[in-house]
Enzyme design. Structure first.
Site, PDB file in Angstrom:
ATOM      1  N   ASP A   1     -10.197  -4.794  -5.583  1.00 38.92           N
ATOM      2  CA  ASP A   1      -9.748  -3.993  -4.489  1.00 38.92           C
ATOM      3  C   ASP A   1     -10.214  -2.709  -4.739  1.00 38.92           C
ATOM      4  O   ASP A   1     -10.121  -1.711  -5.537  1.00 38.92           O
ATOM      5  CB  ASP A   1      -8.169  -3.915  -4.614  1.00 38.92           C
TER       6      ASP A   1
ATOM      7  N   HIS B   1      -7.610  -5.238  -0.172  1.00 36.41           N
ATOM      8  CA  HIS B   1      -6.217  -4.459  -0.115  1.00 36.41           C
ATOM      9  C   HIS B   1      -4.977  -5.151   0.409  1.00 36.41           C
ATOM     10  O   HIS B   1      -4.001  -4.525   0.330  1.00 36.41           O
ATOM     11  CB  HIS B   1      -6.544  -3.000   0.374  1.00 36.41           C
TER      12      HIS B   1
ATOM     13  N   SER C   1       0.831  -1.183  -0.166  1.00 40.05           N
ATOM     14  CA  SER C   1      -0.026  -0.199  -0.165  1.00 40.05           C
ATOM     15  C   SER C   1       0.824   1.378   0.233  1.00 40.05           C
ATOM     16  O   SER C   1       1.607   1.414  -0.964  1.00 40.05           O
ATOM     17  CB  SER C   1      -1.046  -0.037   1.393  1.00 40.05           C
TER      18      SER C   1
END
Length: 268
Positions: free
Chosen positions: A219, A247, A95
């Site tokens: 996602d 995610h 991320s």
């Protein structure tokens, strides 16, 4: 400050094996890598750490001013690999940590062999000026940040399961909720602003080492057109789409995530 204390560094796995550094995202800590770590340690030396302000990092190292940009986190990564004398590193960032890795590698690629970006997004906010779709309007992000500031625990309980994206496995959303709730709200707010308001699109072209982009088929936080955007703008990069939802595939699909990482990293 000793980087091992500052970032709660843990080194596990095979002595002399290729080095993989695992970097966690917002609201998380190194524990969320455990299912991938256990699959790597037979063949790799795995370096785990907590970003300043997260997990068991040294609280005295954090300041709101310093950690209001991703550059500070990238500088910490460079300090970590230098102080531990790590070489030929495969850096895996999840991320927002994917963009931290982009910045670190762009600033000094000398100690890095490969870069893995797990569910990355270079900008979450849409940009009407050039048609970029990050998935959120500025109003969306402002509302998210206002909600976080007003009631962090309530925000965490509402948002974490949506980010995890596996409603049929509520224990996964529960784990991410618990991780969010362990984070100090004041530090979380600063990191959230840094994460959701950053724009690292131009930094993608500065990456000069082999790079793998790993996205999930479903996602909501980093949809597939964002993964394609990252792939297109890092010259020579590879793109792998996991048949996974959410995610955080290091929790929801650890075997597929590990396979993608190791196929790219090799076993030099």
């Amino acid at each position: 400050m000793d980087v091992r204390v500052k970032n709660n560094v843990k080194i596990v796995g095979r002595d002399g094996g290729p080095t993989i550094v695992l970097a966690h995202g917002f609201g998380c800590d190194q524990n969320l890598w455990r299912l991938v770590t256990e699959r790597l340690i037979a063949d790799y030396r795995v370096v785990l750490f907590d970003h300043v302000g997260a997990g068991a990092s040294d609280p005295s190292a954090w300041s709101a001013e310093r950690y209001s940009t991703l550059d500070a986190y990238a500088e910490d990564v460079l300090t970590l690999v230098e102080d531990l004398d790590l070489r030929d590193v495969v850096f895996v960032g999840h991320s927002v940590a994917s963009m931290i890795g982009v910045l670190a590698v762009a600033a000094d690629p000398s100690r890095f062999a490969r870069l893995v970006l797990l569910t990355p997004s270079p900008r979450y906010v849409d940009d009407e000026s050039d048609g970029y779709r990050g998935g959120f309007t500025r109003a969306d992000i402002d509302e998210l940040l206002e909600s976080l500031e007003a009631n962090y625990l309530g925000w965490s309980q509402a948002m974490a399961p949506n980010i995890m994206g596996n409603p049929d496995r509520p224990q996964l959303g529960g784990e991410l909720t618990d991780s969010f709730c362990r984070t100090d709200p004041a530090k979380a707010l600063v990191f959230a602003r840094t994460t959701f308001l950053s724009d690292n699109r131009e930094d993608l072209a500065r990456v000069s080492i082999p790079t793998l982009v790993i996205e999930c088929a479903r996602d909501s936080l980093a949809p597939r057109h964002v993964g394609a955007y990252v792939h297109e703008r890092i010259d020579g990069s590879e793109l792998v789409t996991l048949d996974a939802s959410g995610h955080c595939p290091q929790l929801s699909a650890p075997e597929a995530t590990t396979e993608a990482i190791t196929a790219f990293a090799g076993n030099r």
